[in-house]
Design a protein around this motif. Structure first.
Motif, PDB file in Angstrom:
ATOM      1  N   ALA A 150      15.985  13.852  59.717  1.00 15.42           N
ATOM      2  CA  ALA A 150      14.787  13.696  60.549  1.00 15.42           C
ATOM      3  C   ALA A 150      14.829  14.673  61.728  1.00 15.42           C
ATOM      4  O   ALA A 150      13.825  15.303  62.057  1.00 15.42           O
ATOM      5  CB  ALA A 150      14.667  12.253  61.033  1.00 15.42           C
ATOM      6  N   TYR A 151      15.997  14.798  62.359  1.00 14.20           N
ATOM      7  CA  TYR A 151      16.144  15.728  63.482  1.00 14.20           C
ATOM      8  C   TYR A 151      15.905  17.170  63.037  1.00 14.20           C
ATOM      9  O   TYR A 151      15.170  17.916  63.675  1.00 14.20           O
ATOM     10  CB  TYR A 151      17.534  15.593  64.111  1.00 14.20           C
ATOM     11  N   THR A 163      14.267  18.233  60.389  1.00 15.95           N
ATOM     12  CA  THR A 163      12.867  18.397  59.992  1.00 15.95           C
ATOM     13  C   THR A 163      11.970  18.541  61.214  1.00 15.95           C
ATOM     14  O   THR A 163      11.092  19.397  61.250  1.00 15.95           O
ATOM     15  CB  THR A 163      12.417  17.195  59.131  1.00 15.95           C
ATOM     16  N   THR A 164      12.181  17.727  62.227  1.00 15.18           N
ATOM     17  CA  THR A 164      11.387  17.811  63.456  1.00 15.18           C
ATOM     18  C   THR A 164      11.615  19.145  64.142  1.00 15.18           C
ATOM     19  O   THR A 164      10.662  19.798  64.598  1.00 15.18           O
ATOM     20  CB  THR A 164      11.756  16.654  64.411  1.00 15.18           C
ATOM     21  N   ASP A 165      12.862  19.582  64.222  1.00 15.91           N
ATOM     22  CA  ASP A 165      13.183  20.862  64.845  1.00 15.91           C
ATOM     23  C   ASP A 165      12.523  22.012  64.086  1.00 15.91           C
ATOM     24  O   ASP A 165      11.953  22.923  64.689  1.00 15.91           O
ATOM     25  CB  ASP A 165      14.702  21.057  64.889  1.00 15.91           C
ATOM     26  N   ALA A 193       9.815  21.837  62.175  1.00 10.49           N
ATOM     27  CA  ALA A 193       8.360  21.747  62.364  1.00 10.49           C
ATOM     28  C   ALA A 193       7.952  22.294  63.726  1.00 10.49           C
ATOM     29  O   ALA A 193       6.961  23.029  63.841  1.00 10.49           O
ATOM     30  CB  ALA A 193       7.905  20.299  62.222  1.00 10.49           C
ATOM     31  N   ASN A 194       8.725  21.979  64.771  1.00 11.15           N
ATOM     32  CA  ASN A 194       8.425  22.502  66.109  1.00 11.15           C
ATOM     33  C   ASN A 194       8.576  24.016  66.159  1.00 11.15           C
ATOM     34  O   ASN A 194       7.779  24.706  66.790  1.00 11.15           O
ATOM     35  CB  ASN A 194       9.311  21.835  67.162  1.00 11.15           C
ATOM     36  N   SER A 195       9.602  24.537  65.496  1.00  6.75           N
ATOM     37  CA  SER A 195       9.804  25.991  65.458  1.00  6.75           C
ATOM     38  C   SER A 195       8.649  26.686  64.744  1.00  6.75           C
ATOM     39  O   SER A 195       8.169  27.728  65.181  1.00  6.75           O
ATOM     40  CB  SER A 195      11.117  26.335  64.759  1.00  6.75           C
ATOM     41  N   LYS A 199       5.586  25.568  64.492  1.00 10.29           N
ATOM     42  CA  LYS A 199       4.416  25.459  65.366  1.00 10.29           C
ATOM     43  C   LYS A 199       4.461  26.531  66.450  1.00 10.29           C
ATOM     44  O   LYS A 199       3.469  27.219  66.706  1.00 10.29           O
ATOM     45  CB  LYS A 199       4.376  24.072  65.999  1.00 10.29           C
TER      46      LYS A 199
END
Length: 164
Positions: free
Chosen positions: A35-36, A38-40, A42-44, A46
């Motif tokens: 999860a961490y 994937t979130t990282d 996705a933020n990159s 974006k």
């Protein structure tokens, strides 16, 4: 009194329960790590998309005739370069936000003048507008080919090879 076989069977479910708890903890840790990541990721993506969109909105062109660069003066010499905002956003157009290089040498901001085509001092270019950069040099550029590079504060750059 229980026999040895009965003790083994009583320990079996307990060890299975312990193994199950360990497996759940490991699975939870792996899920948290995924999860961490994937979130990282996705933020990159974006942030990278926003940078690319900004890069596409900000654009300019050097629109001089490379065989006929306007020059005035007999020392100092003033070379005139025309910059057109071909992007969709306003471009900051002043010595603090635009660097000019001729033949790889940076021109000091004190030797740059930013105006509109009518000679009025300006600090930005709206989309579609043409601005003028006057470069003041103590010595005339030698006859032959030279390289002008204009760099905006966001790193966008354009090059013009011109002839004197």
């Amino acid at each position: 009194m229980p026999t040895g076989g009965e003790l083994m069977s009583a320990g079996g479910p307990a060890s299975e329960l312990i193994m199950f708890i360990v497996a759940v903890i490991i699975a939870g840790s792996v899920a948290g790590a995924l999860a961490y990541v994937t979130t990282d990721l996705a933020n990159s993506m974006k942030d990278r998309g926003e940078m690319l969109a900004d890069s596409l909105r900000v654009d300019f062109a050097i629109i001089n005739d490379p065989n006929n660069i306007p020059v005035s003066g007999t020392g100092p010499y003033n070379y005139t370069f025309y910059i057109k905002n071909v992007g969709k956003d306003i471009i900051s157009f002043n010595p603090n936000s635009v660097q000019v290089f001729i033949d790889g040498n940076i021109i000091p901001s004190a030797n740059l003048t930013f105006t509109d085509v009518n000679g009025n001092s300006i600090t930005s270019l709206n989309p579609g507008e043409v601005g003028v950069i006057k470069v003041t040099l103590g010595n005339a550029l030698s006859a032959g080919y030279h390289r002008l590079q204009v760099v905006l504060k966001n790193g966008k750059r354009r090059v013009l090879i011109f002839k004197i």
